[in-house]
Design a protein around this motif. Structure first.
Motif, PDB file in Angstrom:
ATOM      1  N   SER A  18       0.855  -1.187   0.000  1.00  0.00           N
ATOM      2  CA  SER A  18       0.000   0.000   0.000  1.00  0.00           C
ATOM      3  C   SER A  18       0.889   1.234   0.000  1.00  0.00           C
ATOM      4  CB  SER A  18      -0.927   0.031   1.228  1.00  0.00           C
ATOM      5  OG  SER A  18      -0.183   0.293   2.405  1.00  0.00           O
ATOM      6  N   GLY A  19       0.276   2.386  -0.233  1.00  0.00           N
ATOM      7  CA  GLY A  19       1.031   3.619  -0.115  1.00  0.00           C
ATOM      8  C   GLY A  19       1.468   3.871   1.315  1.00  0.00           C
ATOM      9  N   THR A  20       0.616   3.527   2.275  1.00  0.00           N
ATOM     10  CA  THR A  20       0.956   3.733   3.688  1.00  0.00           C
ATOM     11  C   THR A  20       2.156   2.894   4.105  1.00  0.00           C
ATOM     12  OG1 THR A  20      -1.379   4.164   4.147  1.00  0.00           O
ATOM     13  CG2 THR A  20       0.039   3.725   6.030  1.00  0.00           C
ATOM     14  N   THR A  21       2.181   1.633   3.694  1.00  0.00           N
ATOM     15  CA  THR A  21       3.336   0.802   4.043  1.00  0.00           C
ATOM     16  C   THR A  21       4.586   1.279   3.305  1.00  0.00           C
ATOM     17  OG1 THR A  21       2.762  -0.840   2.340  1.00  0.00           O
ATOM     18  CG2 THR A  21       1.930  -1.222   4.569  1.00  0.00           C
ATOM     19  N   GLY A  22       4.401   1.850   2.123  1.00  0.00           N
ATOM     20  CA  GLY A  22       5.539   2.449   1.432  1.00  0.00           C
ATOM     21  C   GLY A  22       6.108   3.620   2.211  1.00  0.00           C
ATOM     22  N   LEU A  23       5.224   4.478   2.726  1.00  0.00           N
ATOM     23  CA  LEU A  23       5.678   5.613   3.530  1.00  0.00           C
ATOM     24  C   LEU A  23       6.362   5.141   4.809  1.00  0.00           C
ATOM     25  CD1 LEU A  23       2.610   8.031   3.281  1.00  0.00           C
ATOM     26  CD2 LEU A  23       4.888   8.424   2.327  1.00  0.00           C
ATOM     27  N   HIS A  24       5.764   4.158   5.490  1.00  0.00           N
ATOM     28  CA  HIS A  24       6.366   3.630   6.710  1.00  0.00           C
ATOM     29  C   HIS A  24       7.755   3.085   6.428  1.00  0.00           C
ATOM     30  CE1 HIS A  24       6.187   0.452  10.162  1.00  0.00           C
ATOM     31  NE2 HIS A  24       6.912   1.506  10.500  1.00  0.00           N
ATOM     32  N   SER A  25       7.904   2.360   5.324  1.00  0.00           N
ATOM     33  CA  SER A  25       9.199   1.782   4.963  1.00  0.00           C
ATOM     34  C   SER A  25      10.218   2.864   4.643  1.00  0.00           C
ATOM     35  CB  SER A  25       9.041   0.864   3.753  1.00  0.00           C
ATOM     36  OG  SER A  25       8.053  -0.108   3.976  1.00  0.00           O
ATOM     37  N   ALA A  26       9.796   3.877   3.874  1.00  0.00           N
ATOM     38  CA  ALA A  26      10.713   4.954   3.506  1.00  0.00           C
ATOM     39  C   ALA A  26      11.187   5.722   4.732  1.00  0.00           C
ATOM     40  CB  ALA A  26      10.033   5.892   2.515  1.00  0.00           C
ATOM     41  N   LEU A  27      10.255   6.054   5.629  1.00  0.00           N
ATOM     42  CA  LEU A  27      10.623   6.784   6.839  1.00  0.00           C
ATOM     43  C   LEU A  27      11.525   5.945   7.739  1.00  0.00           C
ATOM     44  CD1 LEU A  27       7.162   8.409   7.587  1.00  0.00           C
ATOM     45  CD2 LEU A  27       9.225   9.614   6.855  1.00  0.00           C
ATOM     46  N   ALA A  34      16.389  20.819   3.731  1.00  0.00           N
ATOM     47  CA  ALA A  34      16.871  19.511   4.194  1.00  0.00           C
ATOM     48  C   ALA A  34      18.392  19.494   4.305  1.00  0.00           C
ATOM     49  CB  ALA A  34      16.390  18.419   3.246  1.00  0.00           C
ATOM     50  N   ASP A  35      19.070  20.050   3.320  1.00  0.00           N
ATOM     51  CA  ASP A  35      20.538  20.064   3.336  1.00  0.00           C
ATOM     52  C   ASP A  35      21.081  20.994   4.417  1.00  0.00           C
ATOM     53  OD1 ASP A  35      20.490  18.290   1.251  1.00  0.00           O
ATOM     54  OD2 ASP A  35      20.964  19.770  -0.300  1.00  0.00           O
ATOM     55  N   ASP A  36      20.453  22.170   4.567  1.00  0.00           N
ATOM     56  CA  ASP A  36      20.930  23.142   5.556  1.00  0.00           C
ATOM     57  C   ASP A  36      20.844  22.593   6.975  1.00  0.00           C
ATOM     58  OD1 ASP A  36      21.451  24.954   3.571  1.00  0.00           O
ATOM     59  OD2 ASP A  36      19.709  26.236   3.963  1.00  0.00           O
ATOM     60  N   TYR A  37      19.805  21.802   7.247  1.00  0.00           N
ATOM     61  CA  TYR A  37      19.588  21.321   8.614  1.00  0.00           C
ATOM     62  C   TYR A  37      19.921  19.841   8.791  1.00  0.00           C
ATOM     63  CZ  TYR A  37      17.366  25.821   9.360  1.00  0.00           C
ATOM     64  OH  TYR A  37      17.124  27.174   9.454  1.00  0.00           O
ATOM     65  N   GLY A  38      20.403  19.210   7.744  1.00  0.00           N
ATOM     66  CA  GLY A  38      20.855  17.822   7.863  1.00  0.00           C
ATOM     67  C   GLY A  38      19.750  16.836   8.158  1.00  0.00           C
ATOM     68  N   ILE A  39      18.581  17.024   7.506  1.00  0.00           N
ATOM     69  CA  ILE A  39      17.474  16.094   7.717  1.00  0.00           C
ATOM     70  C   ILE A  39      17.081  15.454   6.384  1.00  0.00           C
ATOM     71  CG2 ILE A  39      16.537  17.118   9.817  1.00  0.00           C
ATOM     72  CD1 ILE A  39      14.643  18.773   8.170  1.00  0.00           C
ATOM     73  N   PRO A  40      16.691  14.193   6.399  1.00  0.00           N
ATOM     74  CA  PRO A  40      16.288  13.520   5.160  1.00  0.00           C
ATOM     75  C   PRO A  40      15.034  14.164   4.555  1.00  0.00           C
ATOM     76  CG  PRO A  40      16.678  11.925   6.914  1.00  0.00           C
ATOM     77  CD  PRO A  40      16.663  13.267   7.558  1.00  0.00           C
ATOM     78  N   LEU A  41      14.928  14.082   3.228  1.00  0.00           N
ATOM     79  CA  LEU A  41      13.786  14.607   2.497  1.00  0.00           C
ATOM     80  C   LEU A  41      13.039  13.448   1.842  1.00  0.00           C
ATOM     81  CD1 LEU A  41      12.172  17.031   1.387  1.00  0.00           C
ATOM     82  CD2 LEU A  41      13.822  17.162  -0.496  1.00  0.00           C
ATOM     83  N   VAL A  42      11.866  13.145   2.377  1.00  0.00           N
ATOM     84  CA  VAL A  42      10.999  12.092   1.853  1.00  0.00           C
ATOM     85  C   VAL A  42       9.723  12.766   1.347  1.00  0.00           C
ATOM     86  CG1 VAL A  42       9.666  10.018   2.431  1.00  0.00           C
ATOM     87  CG2 VAL A  42      11.933  10.382   3.442  1.00  0.00           C
ATOM     88  N   VAL A  43       9.159  12.274   0.257  1.00  0.00           N
ATOM     89  CA  VAL A  43       7.955  12.884  -0.310  1.00  0.00           C
ATOM     90  C   VAL A  43       6.811  11.882  -0.339  1.00  0.00           C
ATOM     91  CG1 VAL A  43       6.904  13.731  -2.445  1.00  0.00           C
ATOM     92  CG2 VAL A  43       9.085  14.660  -1.700  1.00  0.00           C
ATOM     93  N   ASP A  44       5.648  12.336   0.102  1.00  0.00           N
ATOM     94  CA  ASP A  44       4.409  11.593  -0.104  1.00  0.00           C
ATOM     95  C   ASP A  44       3.873  12.015  -1.474  1.00  0.00           C
ATOM     96  OD1 ASP A  44       1.837  10.621  -0.224  1.00  0.00           O
ATOM     97  OD2 ASP A  44       1.330  11.111   1.849  1.00  0.00           O
ATOM     98  N   ALA A  45       4.165  11.200  -2.476  1.00  0.00           N
ATOM     99  CA  ALA A  45       3.742  11.467  -3.856  1.00  0.00           C
ATOM    100  C   ALA A  45       2.594  10.544  -4.245  1.00  0.00           C
ATOM    101  CB  ALA A  45       4.928  11.286  -4.803  1.00  0.00           C
ATOM    102  N   ALA A  46       1.718  10.268  -3.282  1.00  0.00           N
ATOM    103  CA  ALA A  46       0.704   9.224  -3.441  1.00  0.00           C
ATOM    104  C   ALA A  46      -0.060   9.315  -4.751  1.00  0.00           C
ATOM    105  CB  ALA A  46      -0.273   9.261  -2.264  1.00  0.00           C
TER     106      ALA A  46
END
Length: 383
Positions: A54-63, A159-171
Motif C-alpha cells: 500500500s502507499g501507507t506501508t511504502g511511507l512507513h518503509s521509507a521513513l 533539508a541540506d541546511d539542517y541535515g534532515i532527510p527529504l521524503v515525499v508523499d507522492a501518493a
C-alpha cells in the motif's frame, strides 16, 4: 451515477490476471512485480522502484529507512490524507504539522524554514532538535497534493541546511513533472499509492522510488522481512510489505496506458475551468490549483470565503440527486483526534480552505457528455 473516480480496467488487466492464475504466480514473486517496478521507475525518472502492499506501508518503509524512530518528529503539511501522519506514528514518531501555500495547496517551504529557525536548535552533536519538546527532527515530508509538485529546490535546501532527510508523499502524483522533469530525483525517497481511486491502480498497493541505490536496496530489504538469504536469518526488524503478483499484473496493464490516463485527468480539469470560469467569478467560486506539470489527480471547485462544510455537503447531496457523485475533501490532520496534541504552526490557510472544497467526477474514462452534465448541474444547484 457519474462516479467520482473509478478504475479504468479496459486494457490487458483480465489477460494478465488470467496469466497469474494459469502460472500459479499469485503471491509476492512473479514477472509482473518486476515489470511493474521497472515501469514505475521509468515513469518517475528513478533508478529503481520497490513495490509495496500500500502507499501507507511504502511511507512507513521509507521513513524507517531514513532513520525515523520512536519519540522523534517529522514535518508534514496538516492538509493531507491521514495516511501521511499514520505512517509517521507507525514509526513511533509524531508529525510536526504546518500550513500550506494557497498557490498549490502544498506544504509552505517559507513557513517550514521560519518554524525551524524559531523552534529548533542544532546541539553539539550536530543534530536538529525541537527546543520546546526536545525531540529530534528526523525528516521533512512534503506532499504532492493533487499531483502538484511544489518548490522542491527550496525543500532540498532546507533539508541540506539542517541535515534532515527529504521524503515525499507522492501518493497521487504519478505522471507529474517539475520544471519539465520527472520527480524521482527530487527527494531522497518518494512514495506513490495505487489505491482504487488513483490515476493508476493495482486495486491497492504502493511503491517507493528514488535515485540512491543503497536507500532503495534497504527499503527492499526491510519490506521483505529483512531476511538474509538463503537461510532463515534476519538482521533487523522487517515488514511483510510486498506487493503481490496479482496486484502488479493489474498495475502493468494500467501503466501501459499511463499517458492517456494523465491526458484524461488534465482534460477534465481544463473542461471544468473553461465551462465554469465566467460563471464562477461572479459567484466567488474558484478552482483547484494547478502547478506546471501537475498530474491533476482530482478536479473540483472551492466555495467562496465564509462557506462551511455543511454548505459543501448540501451541494454534494443535491448533485447526488442528479446521479452525480461529489465529495468534500481532506479534513486537516491537526483536527483529527489521534493528532490533536501534536506540535503545529499557524494553520489558518488549511482551516479556511478544507471545508469549502468540492471534488467533482474525473475518472479517466469520463465522457464529454458526462462532464457537461456535471457542469450544468453545478451551475443549476449553486444558482
Amino acid at each position: 451515477m457519474i462516479s467520482l473516480a473509478i478504475p479504468n480496467l479496459n486494457g490487458n488487466e483480465k489477460k494478465y490476471l488470467d496469466n497469474c492464475i494459469d502460472t500459479t504466480f499469485v503471491s509476492s514473486v512473479g514477472e509482473y512485480v518486476n515489470e511493474f517496478e521497472k515501469m514505475v521507475a521509468e515513469s518517475t525518472g528513478s533508478i529503481g522502484a520497490v513495490a509495496t502492499s500500500s502507499g501507507t506501508t511504502g511511507l512507513h518503509s521509507a521513513l524507517t529507512s531514513v532513520g525515523v524512530k520512536h519519540g522523534e518528529l517529522v514535518i508534514i503539511p496538516t492538509f493531507t490524507f491521514i495516511a501521511s501522519a499514520n505512517a509517521i506514528r507507525h514509526c513511533g514518531a509524531d508529525p510536526w504539522l504546518m500550513d500550506i501555500s494557497e498557490e498549490d495547496w502544498c506544504l509552505n517551504p517559507v513557513l517550514v524554514r521560519s518554524e525551524i529557525e524559531k523552534h529548533c536548535e542544532k546541539r553539539a552533536d550536530g543534530i536538529l532538535y525541537h527546543k520546546e519538546n526536545g525531540k529530534r527532527v528526523a525528516a521533512l515530508m512534503p506532499v504532492y497534493t493533487l499531483g502538484n509538485v511544489p518548490d522542491m529546490e527550496a525543500f532540498r535546501k532546507i533539508a541540506d541546511d539542517y541535515g534532515i532527510p527529504l521524503v515525499v508523499d507522492a501518493a497521487c502524483a504519478i505522471g507529474a513533472t517539475y520544471d519539465g522533469k520527472k520527480f524521482g530525483s527530487l527527494a531522497d525517497l518518494s512514495v506513490l499509492s495505487f489505491n482504487g481511486n488513483k490515476t493508476i491502480t493495482c486495486g491497492g498497493g504502493g511503491a517507493v522510488v528514488g535515485c540512491d541505490q543503497d536507500r532503495l536496496d534497504h527499503v527492499r530489504h526491510i519490506t521483505t522481512t529483512a531476511r538474509v538469504w538463503p537461510d532463515y536469518d534476519f538482521d533487523e526488524v522487517g515488514f511483510n510489505y510486498r506487493m503481490t503478483n496479482v496486484q502488479a499484473a493489474i498495475g502493468v496493464a494500467q501503466m501501459e496506458r499511463l499517458d492517456s490516463f494523465i491526458d484524461a485527468k488534465r482534460r477534465a480539469r481544463a473542461y471544468y475551468e473553461e465551462k465554469l470560469e465566467s460563471w464562477a467569478q461572479d459567484k466567488g467560486i474558484t478552482f483547484f490549483p494547478t502547478t506546471d506539470g501537475s498530474s491533476c489527480w482530482f478536479s473540483g471547485i472551492v466555495l467562496p470565503e465564509g462557506a462551511h462544510l455543511e454548505d459543501a455537503k448540501r451541494v454534494c447531496a443535491k448533485l447526488k440527486e442528479s446521479e452525480i457523485e461529489a465529495r468534500s475533501f481532506w479534513k486537516p490532520v491537526h483536527l483529527q483526534k489521534p493528532y490533536a496534541d501534536c506540535p503545529k504552526s499557524d494553520v489558518s490557510i488549511a482551516e479556511s480552505l478544507w471545508q469549502r472544497i468540492i471534488t467533482l467526477p474525473c475518472s479517466t474514462n469520463i465522457t464529454e457528455a458526462e462532464l457537461k452534465k456535471v457542469t450544468d448541474s453545478v451551475i443549476e444547484i449553486l444558482n
